[in-house]
Scaffold this motif. Structure first.
Motif, short mmCIF file in Angstrom:
data_model
loop_
_atom_site.label_atom_id
_atom_site.label_comp_id
_atom_site.label_asym_id
_atom_site.label_seq_id
_atom_site.Cartn_x
_atom_site.Cartn_y
_atom_site.Cartn_z
N ALA A 104 -103.08 133.19 44.66
CA ALA A 104 -103.49 133.13 43.26
C ALA A 104 -102.31 132.81 42.35
N ALA A 105 -101.15 133.42 42.64
CA ALA A 105 -99.97 133.21 41.78
C ALA A 105 -99.34 131.84 41.98
N SER A 106 -99.31 131.37 43.21
CA SER A 106 -98.62 130.10 43.51
C SER A 106 -99.48 128.89 43.22
N LYS A 107 -100.81 129.09 43.24
CA LYS A 107 -101.75 127.98 43.09
C LYS A 107 -101.53 126.91 44.16
N ARG A 108 -101.17 127.38 45.34
CA ARG A 108 -100.99 126.51 46.51
C ARG A 108 -101.92 126.99 47.62
#
Length: 283
Positions: free
Chosen positions: A42-46
């Protein structure tokens, strides 16, 4: 937390090249691994393509909830790890490492994840949560040139620094190395040296709960490392940050675990007002 881990939704769709994260995990930690992966995604959007190394207890019931939300999950069984150890680190040649691995499972994070392997690996403990995009980790992952390691709040090696420096062959070893977040290249492990260091530490001062970090400090001696900002990649968060979660990452060790178990996992995957889901039992 464990009940909710079975029902985590698929994380938001990421973009770009998948990130492979490595964990040693099992029945006592799988749900923490799930929340760590979810928060990182969720934080990295990867997109993530995780690899889990079985600590000997990772049964199907614990694998399936993670594979449901990360379909590209790869699991290395305990039997596969043991076969690789027997091939590359035979017991008759590396008796100290092999014996210590059985008595001290922390050592599996070095041996099982790197023996007979190649390339850089971004590995982490399961009791981490990510609240903001981990740019330092992503930049390193996309172009690793040297090791990466987290900064501890103090030296936690279990052995004197001068002993570690002497054994390493350098005038000093890096201080405050923390094994909870690491980017290491498998080819950089000199297993003959690791065997010698392990044997000598045990002979000179006996076993230590922190021996894994002592071995890492010697391994990283004389090498340039990427060290994420300790104020953003935070070990043992304390109030008010422990509840504000304004840093990039928390690593919940010692007394900070209360904030992890009582509060912060609830930020991910499960709506905060959905107490029925959080408190439900797994069928």
């Amino acid at each position: 937390m464990e009940a909710a881990a079975y029902k985590l939704p698929v994380p938001p769709q990421g973009h770009g090249a998948p990130v492979t994260l490595y964990f040693l995990t099992g029945k006592n930690y799988w749900y923490q691994t799930a929340f760590c992966l979810w928060s990182f995604a969720a934080a990295s959007k990867r997109p993530l393509s995780p690899t889990l190394f079985d600590d000997g207890s990772l049964e199907k019931i614990y694998i399936e909830p993670i594979q449901r939300i990360f379909p590209s999950l790869h699991v290395v069984s305990a039997a596969e790890s043991l076969a690789r150890l027997d091939e590359y680190l035979p017991q008759n040649r590396y008796p100290s490492l092999r014996a210590r691995r059985l008595a001290y499972p922390h050592l599996k994070k070095l041996l099982d994840l790197h023996v007979g392997q190649t390339g850089y690996r971004l590995q982490m403990d399961s009791d981490l949560l990510f609240f903001k995009r981990p740019d330092c980790l992503l930049n390193w992952y996309d172009n690793p040139q040297c090791p990466l390691r987290a900064e501890d709040i103090a030296n936690a090696y279990g052995y004197p620094l001068n002993m570690l420096a002497e054994l390493s062959g350098y005038s000093s070893v890096p201080e405050r190395v923390n094994a909870g977040l690491l980017g290491l290249r498998s080819e950089d492990f000199d297993w003959d040296k690791m065997e010698y260091w392990c044997r000598e530490l045990l002979a000179r001062q006996g076993p230590s709960y922190y021996q894994e970090q002592a071995l890492l400090a010697m391994l990283l001696a004389g090498r340039a490392c990427i060290v994420p900002d300790e104020k953003q990649y935070l070990i043992r968060p304390e109030p008010p940050e422990a509840l504000r979660c304004e840093a990039v990452m928390h690593h919940y060790v010692a007394e900070s675990r209360r904030w992890y178990y009582q509060h912060n996992w609830r930020r991910f995957g499960v709506p905060q007002n959905n107490r029925k889901l959080i408190n439900s039992t797994v069928s």
